[in-house]
Design an enzyme around this catalytic site. Structure first.
Site, PDB file in Angstrom:
ATOM      1  N   HIS A 175       0.850  -1.196   0.000  1.00 42.60           N
ATOM      2  CA  HIS A 175       0.000   0.000   0.000  1.00 42.60           C
ATOM      3  C   HIS A 175       0.886   1.247   0.000  1.00 42.60           C
ATOM      4  O   HIS A 175       1.645   1.471   0.946  1.00 42.60           O
ATOM      5  CB  HIS A 175      -0.915   0.020   1.221  1.00 42.60           C
ATOM      6  N   PRO A 210      -4.414   0.780  18.666  1.00 45.86           N
ATOM      7  CA  PRO A 210      -4.149   0.297  17.303  1.00 45.86           C
ATOM      8  C   PRO A 210      -4.199   1.363  16.204  1.00 45.86           C
ATOM      9  O   PRO A 210      -3.858   1.075  15.049  1.00 45.86           O
ATOM     10  CB  PRO A 210      -5.244  -0.760  17.075  1.00 45.86           C
ATOM     11  N   LYS A 228       0.918   0.142  15.005  1.00 43.80           N
ATOM     12  CA  LYS A 228       2.321   0.034  15.429  1.00 43.80           C
ATOM     13  C   LYS A 228       2.634  -1.172  16.318  1.00 43.80           C
ATOM     14  O   LYS A 228       3.805  -1.513  16.510  1.00 43.80           O
ATOM     15  CB  LYS A 228       2.741   1.314  16.183  1.00 43.80           C
TER      16      LYS A 228
END
Ligand code: RFL
Ligand code: PHB
Length: 392
Positions: free
Chosen positions: A72, A293, A297
């Site tokens: 991505h 979240p 990480k």
């Protein structure tokens, strides 16, 4: 039994460390409390930084990830019914992230471990760690009703937030820093095509949402909920309706709904334990730190801890430099606190945690950081992950 490193926990931290050490000829045994199927049943992270991807490649377990992982080069942030794109390629010198589920990585690592013949013991009980401040530590555990002992040189505590390793460090030695957010993420996994090619994080009047994915046919969605919500009260229909209400109009019609494969609520928390080393015991991954979240990480921090511990173990066993262990905490914690700050900041910008004033500040921050070159660079560089430092 005797080995060089006992690894407690067969999550991604323990399995990745075990594979790297085994490949380097450093003997290790993994002890895991639950069954392999139980470990694989947990649906968690989905976004891998390049640092993590490189570590999996170095461990020689990247074949399926390289084939099926989705690179991505950007993601989107939605607010005030508008979508803004963070171009990771452009603003982080060509870097990107890879979308590939933690479940898949864990399955790949488990298979590689079985093929390598290295020992993993599942369904062990009452693990306890002893004499880590002496030259010869040992670990006790129960298996099939029998109490057993492994003598070792080092112990890697990869046993997650609720494990025993952190508790082994005396309270007088450790300091714990914690922030609770009083919200959780309700997540749904479904075999439906993702709403978009890229991830969309967003905030609406009704709250936070995240549209993520595991593949081109499997989606992962989240909405934030109050901590008194129970997952049983969320039918699939109720979830899809809530998500739909939070999405910007421009993408709402692209949402494909379907039966959930998994549904769970995870409370948001920031947590760091310092130091991460006590004698010959090292804390790795969630055993030492938790991030909310929102920055993607958690797993990526686990991989940077593994990176540092692995390279330190090479110095210890291959160059006979036991003093190399002294840098572990400092190296890990610098990167961890950067990720803690980023995750806390992204969380506070994308969740309705405060009053009307704070809501306006959030909008102003989102507008600035997604609407200016310098702002976009700040988000992009941290989202793809800060570089790992050299081990001396
Ligand atoms: P784990 O995965 O918790 O594994 C620890 C293992 O230790 C075992 N264990 C014990 N074994 C023996 N004896 C004991 N006494 C033991 N106590 C525990 C456990 O059974 C378990 O198998 O920790 P590890 O390996 O450090 O890995 C950390 C990651 O799992 C975690 O950071 C991420 O999942 C966080 N996370 C995300 N991270 C990302 O980088 N990107 C993401 O997109 C992302 N999304 C997420 C997430 C975590 C989530 N939840 C549910 C907390 C999304 C969610 C919803
Ligand atoms: C996920 O796909 O589960 C996911 C993606 C990005 C996040 C958190 C979780 O920030």
């Amino acid at each position: 039994m005797k080995t060089q490193v006992v690894i407690i926990g067969a999550g991604p931290s323990g399995l990745l460390l075990g594979q790297l050490l085994h490949n380097a000829g450093i003997e290790n045994i993994i002890l895991e409390r639950v069954t392999p199927d139980y470990v694989l049943g947990r649906i968690r992270a989905g976004v891998l930084e390049e640092g993590f991807v490189d570590m999996v490649r170095e461990a020689g377990v990247a074949e399926r990830m390289d084939l099926e992982g989705l690179p991505h080069g950007g993601f989107q942030i939605a607010f005030n019914d508008e979508l803004r794109r963070i171009d990771l390629h452009k603003y982080s010198q060509g870097k990107q992230v890879v979308v590939y589920g933690q479940t898949e990585i864990t399955a790949d690592l488990m298979e590689a471990r079985t093929d390598s013949g290295a020992e993993s013991l599942y369904e062990v009980g009452n693990v306890s760690i002893h004499d880590v401040t002496e030259d010869s530590p040992y670990v006790l555990y129960e298996k099939d009703g029998e109490e057993l002992r492994i003598d070792c040189d080092y112990v890697a505590g990869c046993d997650g937030f609720h494990g025993v390793s952190r508790q082994t460090i005396p309270e007088s030695v450790r300091t714990e820093y914690e922030k609770i957010y009083h919200v959780g993420w309700l997540g749904v996994l479904s075999d439906t095509p993702p709403i978009d090619d890229e991830l969309i994080y967003g905030i609406s009047e009704k709250g936070f949402f995240l549209c993520s994915m595991r593949s081109k046919t499997r989606s992962r969605y989240y909405v934030d909920v109050s901590l008194d919500e129970k997952v049983e009260d969320w039918s699939d229909e109720r979830f899809w309706k809530e998500l739909g209400n939070r999405l910007p109009e421009s993408v709402r019609d692209n949402l494909v709904t379907g039966p959930s494969l998994e549904k769970s609520i995870a409370p948001l928390r920031s947590f760091v334990c310092e130091p991460m080393q006590y004698g010959r015991l090292f804390l790795v991954g969630d055993a030492a730190h938790i991030v909310p979240p929102t920055g993607a990480k958690g797993l990526n921090l686990a991989s940077s801890d593994v990176n540092y511990l692995y390279r330190i173990m090479l110095k210890v066993f291959k160059e006979n430099r036991p003093e190399a262990t002294e840098q572990y905490s400092t190296l890990c914690l610098r990167r961890i606190w950067h990720a803690e700050r980023f995750s806390w900041w992204m969380t506070s910008m994308l969740h309705n945690l405060g009053d009307g004033f704070e809501r306006r500040i959030m909008e102003s921050q989102l507008d600035y950081y997604t609407g200016t070159e310098e702002g976009l660079k700040v988000i992009a560089k941290q989202y793809v992950g800060l570089p790992y430092e050299e081990v001396e």
